[in-house]
Scaffold this active site. Structure first.
Site, PDB file in Angstrom:
ATOM      1  N   PRO A  12       0.776  -1.240   0.000  1.00 48.27           N
ATOM      2  CA  PRO A  12       0.000   0.000   0.000  1.00 48.27           C
ATOM      3  C   PRO A  12       0.810   1.293   0.000  1.00 48.27           C
ATOM      4  CG  PRO A  12       0.055  -0.946   2.197  1.00 48.27           C
ATOM      5  CD  PRO A  12       0.792  -1.895   1.311  1.00 48.27           C
ATOM      6  N   ASP A  35       4.100   0.672 -11.874  1.00 48.58           N
ATOM      7  CA  ASP A  35       3.049   1.684 -11.938  1.00 48.58           C
ATOM      8  C   ASP A  35       3.517   2.985 -11.286  1.00 48.58           C
ATOM      9  OD1 ASP A  35       1.374  -0.038 -13.178  1.00 48.58           O
ATOM     10  OD2 ASP A  35       0.219  -0.557 -11.391  1.00 48.58           O
ATOM     11  N   LYS A  57      -0.063   5.260 -15.274  1.00 47.64           N
ATOM     12  CA  LYS A  57      -0.826   6.391 -15.782  1.00 47.64           C
ATOM     13  C   LYS A  57      -0.992   7.379 -14.644  1.00 47.64           C
ATOM     14  CE  LYS A  57      -5.173   3.883 -15.109  1.00 47.64           C
ATOM     15  NZ  LYS A  57      -6.486   3.584 -15.659  1.00 47.64           N
ATOM     16  N   GLY A  89      -0.214  -2.128  -4.230  1.00 40.35           N
ATOM     17  CA  GLY A  89      -1.202  -2.997  -3.597  1.00 40.35           C
ATOM     18  C   GLY A  89      -1.004  -4.443  -3.985  1.00 40.35           C
ATOM     19  N   ASP A  90      -2.096  -5.084  -4.362  1.00 44.77           N
ATOM     20  CA  ASP A  90      -2.079  -6.480  -4.799  1.00 44.77           C
ATOM     21  C   ASP A  90      -2.430  -6.530  -6.288  1.00 44.77           C
ATOM     22  OD1 ASP A  90      -2.322  -9.518  -3.993  1.00 44.77           O
ATOM     23  OD2 ASP A  90      -4.040  -9.083  -5.281  1.00 44.77           O
ATOM     24  N   ILE A  93      -6.379  -7.316  -7.325  1.00 49.09           N
ATOM     25  CA  ILE A  93      -7.493  -6.457  -6.899  1.00 49.09           C
ATOM     26  C   ILE A  93      -7.377  -5.129  -7.649  1.00 49.09           C
ATOM     27  CG2 ILE A  93      -8.490  -5.173  -4.948  1.00 49.09           C
ATOM     28  CD1 ILE A  93      -8.816  -7.814  -3.966  1.00 49.09           C
ATOM     29  N   THR A 118      -3.036  -5.271  -0.144  1.00 50.44           N
ATOM     30  CA  THR A 118      -3.862  -4.377  -0.952  1.00 50.44           C
ATOM     31  C   THR A 118      -4.177  -3.090  -0.174  1.00 50.44           C
ATOM     32  OG1 THR A 118      -5.848  -4.238  -2.331  1.00 50.44           O
ATOM     33  CG2 THR A 118      -6.072  -5.451  -0.272  1.00 50.44           C
ATOM     34  N   ALA A 119      -4.490  -2.021  -0.912  1.00 53.34           N
ATOM     35  CA  ALA A 119      -4.679  -0.695  -0.324  1.00 53.34           C
ATOM     36  C   ALA A 119      -5.691  -0.685   0.828  1.00 53.34           C
ATOM     37  CB  ALA A 119      -5.115   0.292  -1.404  1.00 53.34           C
ATOM     38  N   MET A 170     -10.099   4.179  -5.170  1.00 55.80           N
ATOM     39  CA  MET A 170     -10.065   5.264  -6.153  1.00 55.80           C
ATOM     40  C   MET A 170     -11.387   6.045  -6.161  1.00 55.80           C
ATOM     41  SD  MET A 170      -8.310   2.957  -9.186  1.00 55.80           S
ATOM     42  CE  MET A 170      -9.105   1.418  -8.695  1.00 55.80           C
TER      43      MET A 170
END
Lengths: 275, 275
Positions: A12, A35, A57, A89-90, A93, A118-119, A170
């Site tokens: 995370p 990323d 992105k 994260g993962d 997901i 994950t987040a 998000m």
């Protein structure tokens, strides 16, 4: 000899929340495609001889298309290189790993998935919110703000009325729209929620509020995540037990500025989160 | 000087899926209280001078009550010791951390939550199943087999009809009952599912099948986890694209013995999971 692609979760944010396996792969990979959200401290753990590429992105604007990422991964692996595809994260997901897996399979490239924190788990830990609780919530739903913005009220009703904790990845800046949608879907105005920004990082922020008072997020605080449900009260100093919680009292507490926002390095004592 | 309690996730099984932070805390803690499911290889990472206690339950039978665990944690921390409460997976997902947090807060003990890779992510990685997918599933629900066994059909209908991927923790041995309940809640007989046992460990097993063909789990293969939804097809060699998938074909494949079960160290190539 053909190479291999590892789809790796970077966790995370906090570099210490990287897994031992992710660290080993970062140190031994020939090529790393990462990323935007992956922290620079994590990228710096790569071997000095590794080729490192940012393929993320930013603000929805891709620097590089998914097809290009797939092409780069398969090309490098085909030439015998060990490739790490590093995602925050993962990978499984909301990480688009499904599409990359399909591309790797089509190209007959060996791959392996390395899970990460994950987040939602980072955010829940940062805010001290148990995502499930024997007395309060027997299930947790992970969904995205994009789904929230879509026009499918029916799906939202199912989730909102299930009693599950909702974790919205998000959520974007328009938190008010998400709140309205959740209220229309059946949640009460005074349902507790928390916005966690830059969870597990040094400058993390946690804001406790209610759906009715959910304000637009500050642009500076991305990436953020929204947790909605009664379990949020368990993280509040004034709500030691959900059974004893008076919702009216919570509403008063939640609109009092300063009481809402806990700054970085949140620590927990008897009196709850303190600076 | 008072001590501190760290509620730490040990990850899904493989010791390499421990986070760097969990490792650091294990190496420096004075006392460790761990659950039964935490692998011995992980416990052995503790400092040689640390006191290590198994406070887990086995087959539902507790060796030690939650109140005793709370008492032990607070006593040790009050006497100035650094305590690690080590839980398999992530502490905030079906880990009863909520109850321990309340006890620590009541006792005015400082605490910190260290997230870990939850079982669902380990299982999904082991089976190669993306839990979300742009084309197939925009949300994922984590729930427990106990909820499945409870008499609340209404909640199941909401989840079953949402189109989300369902991940059922601790499904127990009576998978047929869970399958019947999901079918009554609105899922089709031929909905794809996967049972992942001892995910991320050397002897992990993945069984791909359909709800109608979900058989009782072998006792040897606990702990296990059930993933239900169209995304499961994405992990199948014969279902490169869900759009092209013929469900009838899948049913034939899923009842063919040998094609269902992939043994340990599953690797993925173009032809899917192979031994």
């Amino acid at each position: 000899m053909r190479g291999k692609v590892y789809l790796v979760g970077a966790g995370p944010g906090d570099p210490e929340l990287l897994t031992l396996k992710a660290l080993r792969l970062l140190r031994t990979a020939d090529v790393i495609f990462h990323d935007d959200l992956v922290m620079p401290e994590i990228i710096r753990l790569a071997s000095l001889t590794a080729q490192v590429h940012n393929v993320g992105k930013r603000c929805g604007a891709k620097k590089i298309s998914q097809e290009e990422i797939n092409f780069l991964m398969t090309s490098c692996a085909s030439s015998g290189l060990t490739v790490v595809r590093l995602k925050s994260g993962d990978p499984l997901i909301f990480g688009r790993a499904g599409e990359e897996i399909e591309a790797l399979r089509r190209a007959d490239i060996e791959y392996e998935i390395v899970p990460g924190v994950t987040a939602a788990l980072g955010a829940a830990a940062a805010a001290g919110i148990p995502l499930t609780h024997r007395r309060t919530s027997h299930a947790v739903v992970f969904l995205t703000g994009q789904l929230a913005a879509a026009n499918d009220e029916a799906d939202w009703k199912k989730f909102a009325r299930s009693g599950a904790t909702l974790v919205i990845y998000m959520p974007g800046r328009d938190l008010g729209t998400i709140a309205s949608r959740l209220i229309r879907a059946g949640l009460r105005d005074e349902t507790a929620c928390a916005v966690i920004s830059r969870a597990t990082m040094a400058d993390q922020q946690v804001q406790f509020t209610t759906l009715a008072n959910l304000a637009p997020a500050d642009e500076r605080t991305a990436p953020s995540l929204l947790i909605v449900g009664e379990v949020v009260c368990l993280a509040r100093p004034d709500f030691a037990s959900i059974a004893d919680a008076a919702w009216a009292q919570f509403q008063i507490a939640s609109v009092s500025p300063g009481a809402q926002t806990f700054s970085s390095q949140t620590r927990f004592t008897k009196s709850g989160a303190t600076r």
